[in-house]
Structures are given as structure tokens and as C-alpha cells.
Design a protein around this motif. Structure first.
Motif, PDB file in Angstrom:
ATOM      1  N   LEU A  27       4.487   8.335   5.662  1.00 44.10           N
ATOM      2  CA  LEU A  27       4.274   7.473   4.507  1.00 44.10           C
ATOM      3  C   LEU A  27       4.165   6.052   5.040  1.00 44.10           C
ATOM      4  CD1 LEU A  27       4.318   7.044   1.413  1.00 44.10           C
ATOM      5  CD2 LEU A  27       6.797   7.012   1.552  1.00 44.10           C
ATOM      6  N   SER A  30       0.337   5.158   1.184  1.00 40.06           N
ATOM      7  CA  SER A  30      -0.570   6.149   1.750  1.00 40.06           C
ATOM      8  C   SER A  30       0.248   7.244   2.422  1.00 40.06           C
ATOM      9  CB  SER A  30      -1.500   5.499   2.769  1.00 40.06           C
ATOM     10  OG  SER A  30      -2.364   6.455   3.340  1.00 40.06           O
ATOM     11  N   VAL A  50       0.015  10.107   4.962  1.00 36.23           N
ATOM     12  CA  VAL A  50      -0.865  10.461   6.069  1.00 36.23           C
ATOM     13  C   VAL A  50      -1.281  11.926   5.967  1.00 36.23           C
ATOM     14  CG1 VAL A  50      -1.030  10.556   8.589  1.00 36.23           C
ATOM     15  CG2 VAL A  50       0.254   8.716   7.490  1.00 36.23           C
ATOM     16  N   THR A  68      -3.339  13.232   3.895  1.00 33.50           N
ATOM     17  CA  THR A  68      -3.646  13.653   2.532  1.00 33.50           C
ATOM     18  C   THR A  68      -4.629  12.653   1.940  1.00 33.50           C
ATOM     19  OG1 THR A  68      -1.938  12.342   1.406  1.00 33.50           O
ATOM     20  CG2 THR A  68      -1.263  14.505   2.267  1.00 33.50           C
ATOM     21  N   ASN A  69      -5.016  12.894   0.685  1.00 37.18           N
ATOM     22  CA  ASN A  69      -5.900  11.951   0.002  1.00 37.18           C
ATOM     23  C   ASN A  69      -5.115  10.962  -0.857  1.00 37.18           C
ATOM     24  OD1 ASN A  69      -5.068  13.680  -1.995  1.00 37.18           O
ATOM     25  ND2 ASN A  69      -7.092  13.939  -2.901  1.00 37.18           N
ATOM     26  N   ILE A  70      -3.804  10.880  -0.652  1.00 38.16           N
ATOM     27  CA  ILE A  70      -2.967   9.955  -1.416  1.00 38.16           C
ATOM     28  C   ILE A  70      -3.050   8.583  -0.762  1.00 38.16           C
ATOM     29  CG2 ILE A  70      -0.628   9.434  -2.169  1.00 38.16           C
ATOM     30  CD1 ILE A  70      -0.110  12.484  -2.022  1.00 38.16           C
ATOM     31  N   ASN A  71      -3.613   7.631  -1.499  1.00 43.47           N
ATOM     32  CA  ASN A  71      -3.825   6.295  -0.959  1.00 43.47           C
ATOM     33  C   ASN A  71      -4.079   5.362  -2.133  1.00 43.47           C
ATOM     34  OD1 ASN A  71      -4.581   3.997   0.366  1.00 43.47           O
ATOM     35  ND2 ASN A  71      -6.162   4.964   1.602  1.00 43.47           N
ATOM     36  N   THR A  72      -3.168   4.424  -2.379  1.00 41.45           N
ATOM     37  CA  THR A  72      -3.347   3.504  -3.483  1.00 41.45           C
ATOM     38  C   THR A  72      -2.706   2.157  -3.177  1.00 41.45           C
ATOM     39  OG1 THR A  72      -3.118   3.246  -5.885  1.00 41.45           O
ATOM     40  CG2 THR A  72      -1.249   4.220  -4.720  1.00 41.45           C
ATOM     41  N   GLY A  97       0.846  -1.180   0.000  1.00 38.67           N
ATOM     42  CA  GLY A  97       0.000   0.000   0.000  1.00 38.67           C
ATOM     43  C   GLY A  97       0.881   1.230   0.000  1.00 38.67           C
ATOM     44  N   CYS A 150       2.646   1.810   4.530  1.00 42.23           N
ATOM     45  CA  CYS A 150       2.123   0.703   3.725  1.00 42.23           C
ATOM     46  C   CYS A 150       0.881   0.197   4.448  1.00 42.23           C
ATOM     47  CB  CYS A 150       3.164  -0.404   3.605  1.00 42.23           C
ATOM     48  SG  CYS A 150       2.550  -1.882   2.761  1.00 42.23           S
ATOM     49  N   HIS A 151      -0.245   0.172   3.759  1.00 44.79           N
ATOM     50  CA  HIS A 151      -1.487  -0.248   4.403  1.00 44.79           C
ATOM     51  C   HIS A 151      -1.993  -1.602   3.910  1.00 44.79           C
ATOM     52  CE1 HIS A 151      -3.610   0.863   0.756  1.00 44.79           C
ATOM     53  NE2 HIS A 151      -2.971   2.007   0.794  1.00 44.79           N
ATOM     54  N   GLU A 152      -1.156  -2.318   3.166  1.00 46.29           N
ATOM     55  CA  GLU A 152      -1.498  -3.672   2.736  1.00 46.29           C
ATOM     56  C   GLU A 152      -0.494  -4.626   3.373  1.00 46.29           C
ATOM     57  OE1 GLU A 152      -3.992  -4.742   0.811  1.00 46.29           O
ATOM     58  OE2 GLU A 152      -4.778  -2.763   0.348  1.00 46.29           O
TER      59      GLU A 152
END
Length: 189
Positions: free
Chosen positions: A142, A112, A114, A116-120, A110, A144-146
Motif C-alpha cells: 500500500l 494505491s 500494488v 491491483t487496479n486500486i489507485n486514487t 495517494g 502513497c503516490h502523491e
């Protein structure tokens, strides 16, 4: 059959809530531009990214100025962002349009930033693109959300947004250092 007045009120309120929930979900899924990762960023061989021989900017990731905008090439690999993690934060000037092009060298990650709207999602074999504008200088986390492995919880970094003058000065110093190193290398030969 006679329906009591209070039952009509509660029935009406329940129907309004259901319609409201459906409208909220519909707006949230199509109205604000949220979408799945697609191949608009392009395809790239994850094996070549891992070996560093793609023939693209991903071989030497970092910030590049292209057509008056800043493009940040980032490679996500277990358990770091290059650049972004450790002593190499991503540095961009405040007020500039920034496009992040992110790919993975190994597994799904991930990306992302923090606050902000940046998230992919970052999928091996695909280049994810996300654009933003950082108006205020500061440091943004910054993450990783996966889930990407046993040390996933350590995969983080930072994006440093600096005033434009400071960014230009840093770039001049970096360019000067590179020129000095090249001149020294030529003198040694």
C-alpha cells in the motif's frame, strides 16, 4: 505533380499511426472507466477527521461488514495510513467484494494497492471510493503516490488478504478479546 510510390506508402503508414495513436488515447481515457476523483463518496470535514469527531466510521477506521460486503475505512495522514501502516495492516478475506473509503486528515495523498487496479487520489474534504475483489490470499503493498511532505517516501503499508476461514477465526478472537476487556472493565467498577 507525381508522387512516388514509396512516398505514398510512407504517407499512408504515418496517417495510420496518427489515427492509431488518437484511437488509443481516446479508448484509454473513456473506454476503460478511468475517471477523476469526484464527490460520489461524499464530503467530510478534514478538520473533524483530524480531530476524530466526524460522527462517522472514520473516527474508528478499519474493516466493517456492511450488507454482505466488506468496507474498509481508511484515514490518510502524514505519513501513515490508519489502518494499513505498521503493526495494523488492513486484513480482508479472499474472494470478498471490498470497498475502500479513504479520506485525508491533512494534505493530498495517494492510495494505491500494488499489483491491483486500486489507485486514487485522497483529497481533504472528500471521501474517495474504490472497489475490488481479492481472489488470491497474499500481502499487497500500500503506497502513497502523491507527494505529501518530507517523509513521503516512508508512507506505505500493506493489505493482507487471508483465506475466509482464517479471517473468521481472527474476527472471533478480536471479538472475544473485546468482550473480555469489557467484562474486566465492568468488574473493576
Amino acid at each position: 505533380m507525381q508522387v512516388h510510390r514509396f512516398e505514398k506508402v510512407w504517407l499512408g503508414a504515418a496517417i495510420l499511426l496518427i489515427v492509431g495513436f488518437i484511437a488509443t488515447i481516446a479508448y484509454g481515457s473513456v473506454g476503460v472507466g478511468v475517471g477523476m476523483v469526484d464527490d460520489t463518496g461524499g464530503q467530510i470535514s478534514a478538520e473533524e477527521v483530524q480531530n476524530g469527531n466526524t460522527g462517522t466510521q472514520f473516527d474508528d477506521p478499519g474493516v466493517v461488514k456492511e450488507d454482505g460486503q466488506y468496507v474498509v475505512y481508511v484515514v490518510a495522514r502524514q505519513f501513515q495510513f490508519v489502518p494499513g501502516t505498521g503493526d495494523t495492516p488492513i486484513r480482508v478475506p479472499a474472494g470478498a467484494n471490498v470497498t475502500f473509503k479513504v479520506t485525508s486528515a491533512d494534505v493530498v495523498h495517494g492510495f494505491s494497492v500494488v499489483e491491483t487496479n486500486i489507485n486514487t487520489m485522497v483529497i481533504p474534504g472528500q471521501v474517495s471510493e474504490v472497489s475490488a475483489r481479492f481472489n488470491e490470499p497474499g500481502t499487497y503493498g500500500l503506497i502513497c503516490h502523491e507527494y505529501c511532505g518530507a517523509a513521503h517516501h516512508t508512507m506505505g503499508g500493506s493489505v493482507e488478504v487471508v483465506p475466509p476461514e482464517e479471517y473468521d477465526m481472527q474476527q472471533e478472537n478480536i471479538d472475544q478479546s473485546a468482550d473480555d476487556a469489557q467484562a474486566q472493565e465492568e468488574a473493576d467498577q
